[in-house]
Design an enzyme around this catalytic site. Structure first.
Site, mmCIF file in Angstrom:
data_model
loop_
_atom_site.group_PDB
_atom_site.id
_atom_site.type_symbol
_atom_site.label_atom_id
_atom_site.label_comp_id
_atom_site.label_asym_id
_atom_site.label_seq_id
_atom_site.Cartn_x
_atom_site.Cartn_y
_atom_site.Cartn_z
ATOM 1 N N GLU A 1 48.369 79.237 66.776
ATOM 2 C CA GLU A 1 49.144 79.782 67.829
ATOM 3 C C GLU A 1 49.360 81.138 67.715
ATOM 4 O O GLU A 1 49.409 81.777 68.549
ATOM 5 C CB GLU A 1 50.678 78.860 67.710
ATOM 6 C CG GLU A 1 50.608 77.445 68.012
ATOM 7 C CD GLU A 1 50.528 76.801 66.636
ATOM 8 O OE1 GLU A 1 51.254 75.712 66.528
ATOM 9 O OE2 GLU A 1 49.802 77.224 65.815
ATOM 10 N N ALA B 1 24.432 55.334 52.142
ATOM 11 C CA ALA B 1 23.015 54.971 52.714
ATOM 12 C C ALA B 1 22.485 53.721 52.506
ATOM 13 O O ALA B 1 22.384 53.746 51.217
ATOM 14 C CB ALA B 1 22.060 56.329 52.938
ATOM 15 N N ARG C 1 30.006 66.568 53.322
ATOM 16 C CA ARG C 1 30.684 67.207 52.120
ATOM 17 C C ARG C 1 31.250 68.670 52.421
ATOM 18 O O ARG C 1 32.223 68.964 51.806
ATOM 19 C CB ARG C 1 29.438 67.663 51.116
ATOM 20 C CG ARG C 1 28.556 66.546 50.489
ATOM 21 C CD ARG C 1 27.618 66.511 49.456
ATOM 22 N NE ARG C 1 27.030 65.549 49.031
ATOM 23 C CZ ARG C 1 25.801 65.489 48.242
ATOM 24 N NH1 ARG C 1 25.308 66.599 48.004
ATOM 25 N NH2 ARG C 1 25.371 64.528 47.845
ATOM 26 N N LEU D 1 25.099 67.284 43.993
ATOM 27 C CA LEU D 1 26.601 67.025 44.858
ATOM 28 C C LEU D 1 27.031 68.263 45.438
ATOM 29 O O LEU D 1 27.978 68.503 45.601
ATOM 30 C CB LEU D 1 27.585 66.436 43.877
ATOM 31 C CG LEU D 1 27.080 65.227 42.994
ATOM 32 C CD1 LEU D 1 28.539 64.613 41.851
ATOM 33 C CD2 LEU D 1 27.054 64.107 44.152
ATOM 34 N N ARG E 1 24.865 71.748 51.146
ATOM 35 C CA ARG E 1 23.660 72.651 51.359
ATOM 36 C C ARG E 1 23.242 72.480 53.017
ATOM 37 O O ARG E 1 23.488 71.635 53.681
ATOM 38 C CB ARG E 1 22.478 72.035 50.566
ATOM 39 C CG ARG E 1 22.812 71.904 49.017
ATOM 40 C CD ARG E 1 21.395 71.963 48.463
ATOM 41 N NE ARG E 1 20.859 70.475 48.397
ATOM 42 C CZ ARG E 1 21.280 69.346 47.880
ATOM 43 N NH1 ARG E 1 22.542 69.527 47.061
ATOM 44 N NH2 ARG E 1 20.766 68.125 48.311
ATOM 45 N N GLU F 1 30.917 59.223 47.461
ATOM 46 C CA GLU F 1 29.459 58.651 47.808
ATOM 47 C C GLU F 1 28.833 57.581 46.824
ATOM 48 O O GLU F 1 27.666 57.613 47.052
ATOM 49 C CB GLU F 1 28.694 60.213 47.699
ATOM 50 C CG GLU F 1 29.160 61.133 48.631
ATOM 51 C CD GLU F 1 28.238 62.135 48.657
ATOM 52 O OE1 GLU F 1 27.140 62.051 48.449
ATOM 53 O OE2 GLU F 1 28.419 63.231 49.308
#
Length: 389
Positions: A75, A177, A207, A227, A230, A317
Site C-alpha cells: 500500500e 518426483a 525452492r 539443494l 538455480r 524434498e
C-alpha cells in the site's frame, strides 16, 4: 496468472450470471493487484506477499507490491507512486491493510492520511494483531471498505504466512518426483533423472520461493544434492533457502556438495559426538541437536524451532523415509508431486513415500483443492491433505 483471473471471474458474477460494470472493474484491478503480489513471493518472509493498486477516475495512479522485510508494504509503495492523486482514489489490495507497528508503521494510517476514497481488499489478515482491526479503523475514519473479491487467490498466495501467524509453525510442502508406479529411484539407487528439464526448473522455482529446503540423510547419501535454487543455466540464484538435513546420527559426509554451495546449512540431529559436531561447524554448517523419537529427530520439535526462527515455509524434498515420517505424523500442509510417464518397477525400487502408511484405504490421506499442470511430458499434481475433525 490465468488461474487468478478464473477465481476472480467466478466470484464476481451477478445472480443472472452476468457481471456488472463495477464487478468488471473489480476483476481487472484485483487481478492486477494479485499479479503484483505474486511478484513478491519469496522475498517478503515472514511478511505476506501483497499487491496494491490505486485507481482514480478509471486510471491506475499508483501500484506496488510488498518489499523485503523492513521496507515498504504494498500500500505504501502504491501511495508514494500516486502522490497527490491518491486523494479520492480507490485502493484494491490483496490483504487487509495492517494497523499495527512492526518494522514499519501501520498502512491504515497512511491510507487515511492520503484521503483514499474507498478500499477493496481480497481477504482478512489472520494475524491476531490485525484480523479485522484494519477494516474497523478505516471505517471509523469514514472510508467504505469491502472484502472477499479474490479471497481464494490471495489465500493461496499466502498459505505459509497464514499458517505461521496463526500457529507459529512453518507451512510444510511435501515435494517429490516419481514414476507412474510411484518410485523415486531404480533398484540400484539411480534417480537422475525421473522428470524432464521443465519439471526440474519448476522445482528450482519452488525452492526459490521457500524459506527452507529439507531432506533426509538417505537423500544426501544417495544423491549428494546441492539443494540450491538455480536458474535455467544452472547458476545459483542470489537468494538461497536454508538447507536442512535431517540426520539423526551425523552421517552426512564432510565432502558433501551442499557444504560448498551458497546459503546456510543446518544439520538437525538427535545425537552427535563432539568431534563430529565441530567438524560440521568447521565446514560452515549449524548443528541443531533435538530430542529424539526412537533414535530419530523429533520432526515436530524441529518445526517448532524453525517457527521460532521465523521460517515460514519448508519444502520437504524427501527422501522416502523423511516424507513417510512427515505424513505419518500429519505434518504436511501441501503436496506437490511431479509424475513422470515412466515405469521403473521392482520390489527393491524406492517408493516416493515410506513410513508406516495407512492400514486401510479408509485411512489413506485424501487431497482436496487438487490442481494439475503439465511441464513437458511430466505432470505436477498439487493438493492439500484433508484433515479429519
Amino acid at each position: 496468472m490465468e488461474w487468478l483471473q478464473r477465481v476472480l471471474e467466478s466470484s464476481l458474477l451477478s445472480q443472472t450470471g452476468e457481471r456488472t460494470q463495477i464487478g468488471a472493474s473489480l476483476v481487472e484491478y484485483m487481478a492486477r493487484a494479485l499479479a503484483l503480489a505474486e511478484r513478491a513471493l519469496g522475498t517478503t518472509s515472514p511478511n505476506p506477499a501483497v499487491g496494491a493498486v490505486l485507481v482514480r477516475d478509471g486510471q491506475v495512479v499508483g501500484e506496488g507490491y510488498t518489499q523485503p522485510p523492513g521496507q515498504a508494504h504494498a500500500e505504501i509503495v502504491a501511495l508514494r507512486q500516486a502522490g497527490d492523486k491518491a486523494r479520492g482514489a480507490t485502493l484494491y489490495v490483496t490483504l487487509e491493510p495492517c494497523c499495527h507497528y512492526g518494522r514499519t508503521p501501520p498502512c491504515v494510517n497512511a491510507i487515511i492520511e492520503a484521503r483514499v476514497r474507498e478500499v477493496h481488499y481480497a481477504t482478512l489478515d489472520p494475524n491476531p494483531l490485525v484480523n479485522g482491526r484494519g477494516r474497523q479503523q478505516l471505517e471509523a475514519a469514514g472510508i467504505p471498505v469491502s472484502a472477499g473479491d479474490g479471497a481464494e487467490a490471495s489465500r493461496r498466495l499466502n498459505d505459509a504466512y497464514c499458517k505461521f501467524v496463526t500457529t507459529g509453525l512453518p507451512f510444510v510442502t511435501a515435494k517429490f518426483a516419481a514414476s507412474l508406479d510411484g518410485r523415486i529411484a531404480a533398484r540400484g539407487g539411480d534417480s537422475k533423472w525421473i522428470t524432464g528439464e521443465a519439471a526440474r526448473q519448476e522445482a528450482h522455482r519452488m525452492r526459490s520461493l521457500s524459506d527452507a529446503v529439507m531432506v533426509g540423510i538417505g537423500t544426501v547419501l544417495a544423491d549428494d544434492p546441492q539443494l540450491t535454487a538455480r536458474d535455467a543455466l544452472g547458476q545459483a540464484l542470489p537468494r538461497q533457502p536454508m538447507r536442512i538435513v535431517v540426520d539423526s546420527h551425523g552421517r552426512t559426509p564432510l565432502a558433501a556438495r551442499l557444504f560448498r554451495e551458497p546459503g546456510p546449512v543446518v544439520i538437525a540431529c538427535a545425537s552427535l559426538p563432539e568431534e563430529r559436531l565441530r567438524a560440521y561447524q568447521d565446514a560452515g554448517a549449524e548443528v541443531v541437536p533435538l530430542p529424539s523419537n526412537d533414535g530419530r529427530v523429533d520432526l515436530q520439535g524441529l518445526l517448532v524451532l524453525l517457527g521460532q526462527r521465523q521460517v515460514t515455509s519448508v519444502l520437504a524434498e524427501g527422501g522416502s523415509a523423511l516424507l513417510g515420517s512427515l505424513f505419518d505424523q500429519r505434518l504436511v500442509d501441501k503436496v506437490a508431486a511431479f509424475i513422470a510417464p515412466v515405469i521403473i518397477g521392482g520390489d527393491a525400487a524406492l517408493p516416493a513415500v515410506g513410513g508406516q502408511g495407512a492400514a486401510s484405504m479408509a485411512q489413506a490421506l485424501q487431497l482436496t483443492d487438487v490442481s494439475f499442470r503439465q511441464f513437458g511430458d511430466d505432470l505436477l499434481v498439487t493438493g492439500y491433505p484433508q484433515r479429519s475433525e
